[in-house]
Scaffold this active site. Sequence first.
Site, PDB file in Angstrom:
ATOM      1  N   ASP A 199      19.750  62.791  68.755  1.00  0.00           N
ATOM      2  CA  ASP A 199      20.016  61.087  69.292  1.00  0.00           C
ATOM      3  C   ASP A 199      20.461  59.832  68.101  1.00  0.00           C
ATOM      4  O   ASP A 199      20.247  58.827  68.338  1.00  0.00           O
ATOM      5  CB  ASP A 199      18.560  60.119  69.734  1.00  0.00           C
ATOM      6  N   ASP A 228      55.656  28.736  86.155  1.00  0.00           N
ATOM      7  CA  ASP A 228      55.913  30.053  85.691  1.00  0.00           C
ATOM      8  C   ASP A 228      54.604  31.294  86.470  1.00  0.00           C
ATOM      9  O   ASP A 228      54.231  32.448  86.689  1.00  0.00           O
ATOM     10  CB  ASP A 228      55.931  30.335  84.230  1.00  0.00           C
ATOM     11  N   GLY A 279      56.345  36.285  85.493  1.00  0.00           N
ATOM     12  CA  GLY A 279      57.376  36.215  87.134  1.00  0.00           C
ATOM     13  C   GLY A 279      58.580  36.496  86.993  1.00  0.00           C
ATOM     14  O   GLY A 279      59.058  37.606  88.079  1.00  0.00           O
TER      15      GLY A 279
END
Lengths: 426, 510
Positions: B36, B282, B417
């Site tokens: 652990d 854009d 775009g």
Amino acid sequence: MTAAAAIACRDAAPLAILRERGQREVFCGLTGIVWLHRRIQDAFFLVVGSRTCAHLLQSAAGVMIFAEPRFATAVMEQRDLAGLADTHDELERIVARLIERRPDIRLLFLVGSCPSEVIKLDLASAAARLSVRYAPQVRILAYSGSGIETTFTEGEDACLAALAAELPASEGASTRSLMVVGALADVVEDQLRRIFAELGIGPVHFLPPRRCADLPPVGSGTRLLLAQPFLNETTRVLEGRGARRLSAPYPLGADGTAAWLAAAARDFAVPAARFEAVIRPARERARRALLPHRDRLQGRRVFLFPDSQLEPPLARFLAGELGMRIVEIGTPYLNTRLLDAELPLLPAETLVSEGQDVDRQLDRCRAAAPDLVVCGLGLANPLEAEGFTTKWSIELVFTPIQGFEQAGDLAELFSRPLLRRARLEV
Amino acid sequence: MKLTVWTYEGPPHVGAMRVATAMDGVHYVLHAPQGDTYADLVFTMIERLGKRPPVTYTTFQARDLGADTANLFKTATREACDRFRPDAIIVGASCTAELLQDDPGGLARTLGLPVPVIPLELPSYQRKENWGASETFYQLVRAMCQAEVAPPRADRAGRPVCNILGPTALGFRHRDDVAEVRGLLASLGIAVNVTAPQGARPTDLARLPEADFNVVLYPEIAAVAARWLERSFGQPFTRTVPIGVGATRDFIREVAALAGVDPTPALDDEHSRLPWYSRSVDSTYLTGKRVFVFGDATHAIAAARIAREELGFEVVGLGTYSREFAREVREAAGQLGLEALITDDYLEVEACIADLQPELVLGTQMERHIAKRFRIPCAVISAPVHVQDFPARRSPQMGWEGSNVIFDCWVHPLTMGLEEHLLTMFREDHEFHDAAGPSHLQSEQPRESKPAVAPVSDLAWSGEAETELAKVPFFVRGKARRNTERFARDRGLSVITLETLYDAKAHFGR
Ligand code: SF4
Ligand code: SF4
């Protein structure tokens, strides 16, 4: 001159051994799954454990997983513990879902964890039952990688021991064969196969194999050459099946690899001249590759924290082939039997600490102010922040470091942190 | 039992570690096996902390089980107290130790330590990391705020005073969020009394009641403690988490009302570029992009709002792994006409994404894996964290700067775009095919040309239709396939022809 003799042998001066019990800062055996699941390509590892186990695997594997992992965790929940659910039925349901999702699985390991051990879940008999159900398509085995029983690389030992018990018996028990034991990178296996072929040593098998259909046979003619020093249980099982271990240093470095190969060559009665002729080019190449690193590392002091049990052979390589001075070799367990050819090669009076009390060990490390600290991921950045130069040890298990062609890479793992520190001006 | 490939949250004791590690002067003694201790690396490697988490593990082994694990715990606690000299100690058990029933709290009390000892009960087989963090913070606050205080309720300069609650170690951008929110509060003339747990000492927690109200940044971690402070000291707390432009405006108004100050100066000082960037031409190509959102509740709800109101996306899926906040996420999803996905099963999320075929995934590091396999662009909005979530530069999610960061982060993985149109026009260009991917993302593009997991379908595609589909740019191909199949299924067609493909296109054309 044989390769073994090329390593300067220490007189029988004793090592200083410190045994400690306190907080350990090491992984549990589950971690082995991170490399084993890539090594055995048609195997899948199903940990039966807790959310902690799943989180450990995920954190240890971290960014190293690019493809879908071939491991998962069956996370036990309150109802499993409270007896509201029959754990065996639950396990069967999960195994069915898994095998349906991954029809390419041929070998499934049920891996025990601390919680499954503490509640005494019998995974061995679950595996036996499930094996009957899924035979012959899938073979199902069990081992424990729990942190209460295994430290880090001992998980690989437990896995290979389970596999060793399943190996077919070799026909014609007296026919001699070589078995290289311990997970190696594919590239290393290929190189070693070529060398053994040139030496005329064969047949050669590797455990674990890349595919479980290729499980190697074992019998009284089998000679074991261990590629990793932590395979205590695996060796015991294989010896129980008649195999005999060849005592050798581990194949780290130019001289270490030569000595390791020499152990096999002797047993297979390879003429000394042939042995020399075959290994000379690669050994020379490895020595040349070590030179620049030797310049950087010679005389530097190194402190190794316990991690993988690879520490004694690594220290032998660092001292013997790179001229480093060893401050302390930490190791989770000092397995003197499997290190019988290594320990005599360590510088006299080297401090070997077995077990751990991490805070005391950190105190010793700070007091000794070594040039390089080899330690686990939990300690590395904090020590760097204190001004120490560190090498994180888990890389030594995940990187191909064995054999002639990797000797330079292995040395570089230690020289790069020093080089980096020297370069940085901020 | 539950099959788990990846987990969204660690066990609850990791949550406790996040609180202890964030604070100064707290030490955590954890009854746990050696493995652990891996949890340390999550902090030292992922967050790159330069110190070890303040945790002592007992690291008991099998041979200790029959013997005396309780004594081991006592020794470890005593030694940790001597060595680290903390102001307060928290003690507890991990999943394995929970089964041993050693009662760390009771054992620690018998030691008569010179500092407050706060026992934690974190049921590992029921709860998870965020719950563990929340419970730990609550227990620490309760233990330290026991004394009756007469709160001054204003600083020396006469300014209203608040606390900032919630930031922990290993939090998703917590470091930068705190700086951002402090700036917002300063612009309103509000002083900060204590920030906790990050950077606080136990003695600072004792001063929490001195503030007028609490600012809760991460309800997953601080809501329980904030509710207790409200009940006990009459401190109200904020409900709005300032992630996104709209939420930041709401937050300013909420805080101003709690503090009794005028919000106008802070609102006028809005310096987010997001609103203008979103309006600039854009960004037209962002309109109606189908996004899938998954994360912790706070970040998922915030992301859904930003996606819809501030970037003009269409949210097609919203979910969380935070079961404790399922109600809030269901509500948010309901407002979008969706049914929330509440699960911590990675495979279920994967199936949902495969089914929805979104054009952008806003998720956690886990969804990054999924999106990569399906070749869908992805941005990370929530923990679980990765080393990349601790960037060297300032990179908040909250406040004005947070909205700028979010705009960049989400838009960056998308094909830009004009490029989108060119990809459609010149898809035969040998250097411009889909495997090449968006030009600004060359290095991040997955190598394989096919998604690793092909969508399963009960419908047959004719060869011709399949070829035509391949000409659709990859970032909308999934959607085209899905729409066409839906169209075919609605009409009871079993084979999809070229005709069907174009009929569907006409039907769904946006
Ligand atoms: S130490 Fe035990 S409980 Fe912890 S991760 Fe390993 S097997 Fe699981
Ligand atoms: S876009 Fe960059 S900063 Fe944003 S989540 Fe992806 S990698 Fe991180």
